[in-house]
Design a protein around this motif. Structure first.
Motif, short mmCIF file in Angstrom:
data_model
loop_
_atom_site.label_atom_id
_atom_site.label_comp_id
_atom_site.label_asym_id
_atom_site.label_seq_id
_atom_site.Cartn_x
_atom_site.Cartn_y
_atom_site.Cartn_z
N GLN A 176 -22.49 47.18 -82.80
CA GLN A 176 -23.16 45.90 -82.55
C GLN A 176 -24.33 46.06 -81.57
O GLN A 176 -24.95 45.10 -81.23
CB GLN A 176 -22.16 44.89 -81.99
N GLU A 177 -24.55 47.28 -81.08
CA GLU A 177 -25.61 47.56 -80.12
C GLU A 177 -25.46 46.73 -78.84
O GLU A 177 -26.41 46.14 -78.33
CB GLU A 177 -26.99 47.35 -80.77
N VAL A 178 -24.23 46.67 -78.34
CA VAL A 178 -23.92 45.92 -77.12
C VAL A 178 -23.18 46.84 -76.16
O VAL A 178 -22.26 47.55 -76.54
CB VAL A 178 -23.05 44.68 -77.43
N LYS A 179 -23.60 46.81 -74.90
CA LYS A 179 -22.97 47.61 -73.84
C LYS A 179 -22.44 46.62 -72.81
O LYS A 179 -23.17 45.72 -72.38
CB LYS A 179 -24.04 48.53 -73.25
N ILE A 180 -21.16 46.74 -72.42
CA ILE A 180 -20.56 45.81 -71.47
C ILE A 180 -20.08 46.58 -70.24
O ILE A 180 -19.34 47.55 -70.36
CB ILE A 180 -19.35 45.07 -72.09
N PHE A 181 -20.52 46.14 -69.07
CA PHE A 181 -20.03 46.68 -67.81
C PHE A 181 -19.16 45.61 -67.16
O PHE A 181 -19.58 44.46 -67.04
CB PHE A 181 -21.18 46.97 -66.84
N ARG A 182 -17.95 45.99 -66.73
CA ARG A 182 -17.10 45.04 -66.01
C ARG A 182 -16.85 45.60 -64.62
O ARG A 182 -16.50 46.77 -64.47
CB ARG A 182 -15.76 44.86 -66.71
N ALA A 183 -17.04 44.76 -63.63
CA ALA A 183 -16.77 45.15 -62.25
C ALA A 183 -15.71 44.22 -61.68
O ALA A 183 -15.83 43.01 -61.80
CB ALA A 183 -18.05 45.05 -61.42
N LEU A 184 -14.68 44.81 -61.10
CA LEU A 184 -13.65 44.04 -60.39
C LEU A 184 -13.82 44.37 -58.91
O LEU A 184 -13.64 45.51 -58.49
CB LEU A 184 -12.25 44.41 -60.87
N ILE A 185 -14.16 43.35 -58.11
CA ILE A 185 -14.43 43.54 -56.69
C ILE A 185 -13.25 42.94 -55.92
O ILE A 185 -12.97 41.74 -56.05
CB ILE A 185 -15.75 42.85 -56.29
N LEU A 186 -12.58 43.77 -55.17
CA LEU A 186 -11.43 43.30 -54.40
C LEU A 186 -11.88 42.34 -53.31
O LEU A 186 -12.86 42.60 -52.60
CB LEU A 186 -10.67 44.48 -53.78
N GLY A 187 -11.17 41.22 -53.18
CA GLY A 187 -11.51 40.22 -52.18
C GLY A 187 -10.99 40.59 -50.80
O GLY A 187 -10.06 41.39 -50.67
N GLU A 188 -11.60 40.00 -49.80
CA GLU A 188 -11.15 40.19 -48.42
C GLU A 188 -10.48 38.89 -48.01
O GLU A 188 -11.16 37.88 -47.77
CB GLU A 188 -12.34 40.52 -47.53
N LEU A 189 -9.15 38.90 -47.93
CA LEU A 189 -8.39 37.68 -47.66
C LEU A 189 -8.78 37.06 -46.33
O LEU A 189 -8.81 35.83 -46.20
CB LEU A 189 -6.89 37.98 -47.71
N GLU A 190 -9.11 37.88 -45.32
CA GLU A 190 -9.48 37.33 -44.00
C GLU A 190 -10.82 36.58 -44.04
O GLU A 190 -11.15 35.85 -43.13
CB GLU A 190 -9.50 38.43 -42.93
N ARG A 191 -11.57 36.76 -45.13
CA ARG A 191 -12.84 36.03 -45.29
C ARG A 191 -12.68 34.86 -46.26
O ARG A 191 -13.66 34.30 -46.70
CB ARG A 191 -13.93 36.97 -45.80
N GLY A 192 -11.44 34.54 -46.62
CA GLY A 192 -11.20 33.41 -47.50
C GLY A 192 -11.45 33.69 -48.97
O GLY A 192 -11.60 32.77 -49.77
N GLN A 193 -11.50 34.96 -49.33
CA GLN A 193 -11.77 35.32 -50.72
C GLN A 193 -10.45 35.48 -51.49
O GLN A 193 -9.43 35.81 -50.91
CB GLN A 193 -12.55 36.62 -50.80
#
Length: 194
Positions: free
Chosen positions: A1-18
């Motif tokens: 399909q000529e499609v490239k997908i990048f997935r990023a999972l960024i861990l949250g910092e609980l002390e910053r309310g994430q």
């Protein structure tokens, strides 16, 4: 399909309310010869599959401005993999205007895409003082090893003439930086450290 997908999972910092993690998906056009066909990979099995490999070629950093959002519920028109790969990033799937033009010409409906506010009118998140203000976020990632080309070896055919044959996979490393709109700096706190 000529499609490239990048997935990023960024861990949250609980002390910053994430929350526990934040997911992002970047969808771009896959150009021919950018990666080798899966059929070739299946035929050319690497020896010692558990070996940690180093890329043979380091390709330059690519800087991409992701100025269009992808509608998750209609994303299957782009790729059948989008629903699985980007399920956690429903509200954070980005692509580029130039790629959208290509896909529209291929018959993908315009309703799959939504234009985002222009970057020029917004501050960079790392320079933005207010956490609830919209800004342009930047995220970098590096792919340490991927199969980018086939290797060809030389031999002689039955008549003694030089001949070449597929004998392996060449590996590459590549870095990407994605710039994209976020409705509030709170969704881009990693950019502060940059």
């Amino acid at each position: 399909q000529e499609v490239k997908i990048f997935r990023a999972l960024i861990l949250g910092e609980l002390e910053r309310g994430q929350s526990q993690f934040q997911a992002l998906c970047f969808v771009t056009r896959l150009h021919r010869n950018e990666i080798i066909p899966s059929e070739s990979m299946a035929k050319l099995r690497q020896k010692n599959p558990r070996t940690v490999r180093q890329a043979e070629e380091v390709r330059g950093l690519e800087h991409l401005s992701m100025d269009v959002a992808v509608n998750f519920s209609k994303g299957a028109q782009l790729s059948s993999h989008l629903h699985n790969v980007c399920a956690e990033a429903r509200e954070a799937i980005y692509t580029r205007e130039e790629d959208v033009k290509f896909w529209l010409e291929k018959g993908v409906e315009g309703s799959v895409f939504e234009e985002l506010p222009r970057e020029a009118a917004l501050p960079r998140c790392r320079r933005c003082g207010e956490r609830w203000r919209p800004c342009v976020c930047s995220y970098g990632l590096s792919i340490q090893w991927y199969p980018c080309m086939l290797k060809y070896c030389r031999s002689r055919d039955a008549a003694g003439r030089p001949a070449s044959y597929k004998c392996g996979i060449r590996s590459c490393q590549k870095g990407y930086t994605f710039d994209f709109y976020v409705p509030q700096k709170q969704l881009c706190l990693w950019d502060e450290e940059a």
